[in-house]
Design an enzyme around this catalytic site. Structure first.
Site, mmCIF file in Angstrom:
data_model
loop_
_atom_site.group_PDB
_atom_site.id
_atom_site.type_symbol
_atom_site.label_atom_id
_atom_site.label_comp_id
_atom_site.label_asym_id
_atom_site.label_seq_id
_atom_site.Cartn_x
_atom_site.Cartn_y
_atom_site.Cartn_z
ATOM 1 N N SER A 195 -9.115 6.122 1.931
ATOM 2 C CA SER A 195 -9.329 4.721 1.586
ATOM 3 C C SER A 195 -10.457 4.190 2.457
ATOM 4 O O SER A 195 -10.756 4.758 3.520
ATOM 5 C CB SER A 195 -8.047 3.916 1.857
ATOM 6 N N TYR B 265 -0.576 1.333 6.730
ATOM 7 C CA TYR B 265 -1.520 1.906 5.772
ATOM 8 C C TYR B 265 -2.813 2.319 6.460
ATOM 9 O O TYR B 265 -3.327 3.418 6.247
ATOM 10 C CB TYR B 265 -1.804 0.874 4.672
#
Length: 260
Positions: A142, A155
């Site tokens: 990401s 995350y």
């Protein structure tokens, strides 16, 4: 875009019954790869999806249930597949909260599914790749594997970990015909993201275009979503001979987010 140069290869894509994983699976199948789809459910529609992809692309497709929060199931997924020339670690979940309020069980689940699962699948796949004399590992990280945002501690930590795991895997396989790279998407237009747009329009009293450009894509300079097809094509490229010397790196598909 690509010829069927992956014919005869088997690709395992975790978290692939929707969204990014499904988009990646489609593009790999277009390039000729046989597929193993995966999620934590075991529904008729999961197996029907595998049959649909097989019919659409003329490749072999299986669906194998595995809970990616459990290491033994991650490894069993690869073992049940029976072959793994291409491994795409895509499974992931998200939760947003300040650190002091972040539920411990959510932290544990995000780290397990977004990071630890990639360790287990990689560990199980490498012996198969070494036996075959060829392999490609693509970790879907990401933009948050390279930068951070508030309230996404688990995350961000997991995705930074994925980038680190990618580099170590690449170094351990550097003298073999095996590569390992991470793709770092920004915001991607998936069905899940699409479903959030109407509620966000109401919350901010904005038009669809304004919500997309000024709220959802605030940090994405292109002001355009990446697509699952673009991520799939990037994955396919990393599986090509042209990418044989690309290993241990991150490829950002984020509209310029991490250039800021």
């Amino acid at each position: 875009m690509f010829q069927k140069f992956l014919t005869g290869k088997t690709a395992i894509v975790t978290g692939s019954n929707s969204g990014i994983g499904l988009g990646v699976a489609h593009q790999l199948a277009k390039a000729g790869a046989d597929l193993v789809l995966n999620s934590f459910t075991d529904r008729d529609e999961d197996h029907a999806l595998a049959e649909e992809l097989a019919k659409q692309h003329g490749v072999k497709v299986r669906y194998i249930k595995a809970d990616m929060s459990k290491g033994e199931e991650c490894r069993a997924l690869v073992e049940k597949a029976g072959a793994c020339d291409i491994l795409v670690n895509n499974a992931g979940i998200q939760h947003v909260a300040p650190i002091q309020d972040f539920p411990t069980e959510k932290w544990d689940a995000i780290i397990a599914i977004n990071l630890t699962s990639s360790f287990h699948t990689t560990a199980a796949a490498l012996p198969m790749m070494r036996k075959a004399g060829w392999g490609r590992i693509v970790n879907i990280a990401s933009a948050h594997g390279l930068t951070a945002s508030p309230f996404k501690s688990a995350y961000v930590a997991a995705k930074h970990g994925v980038v680190g795991l990618t580099k170590v895997t690449a170094l351990e396989t550097a003298q073999e015909k095996i590569t390992c790279n991470a793709i770092c998407p920004g915001y991607v237009l998936t069905p899940l993201v699409e479903a959030q747009i109407p509620d966000t329009m109401k919350e901010y009293n904005m038009s669809r275009d304004d919500v997309i450009k000024n709220v959802m894509l605030q940090r994405q300079p292109s002001k355009e979503f990446a697509t699952v097809e673009e991520l799939g094509d990037t994955t396919v490229f990393l599986c090509s001979d042209a990418a044989a010397q690309i290993t241990g790196t991150t490829i950002s598909v984020d509209g310029g987010w991490t250039a800021l």
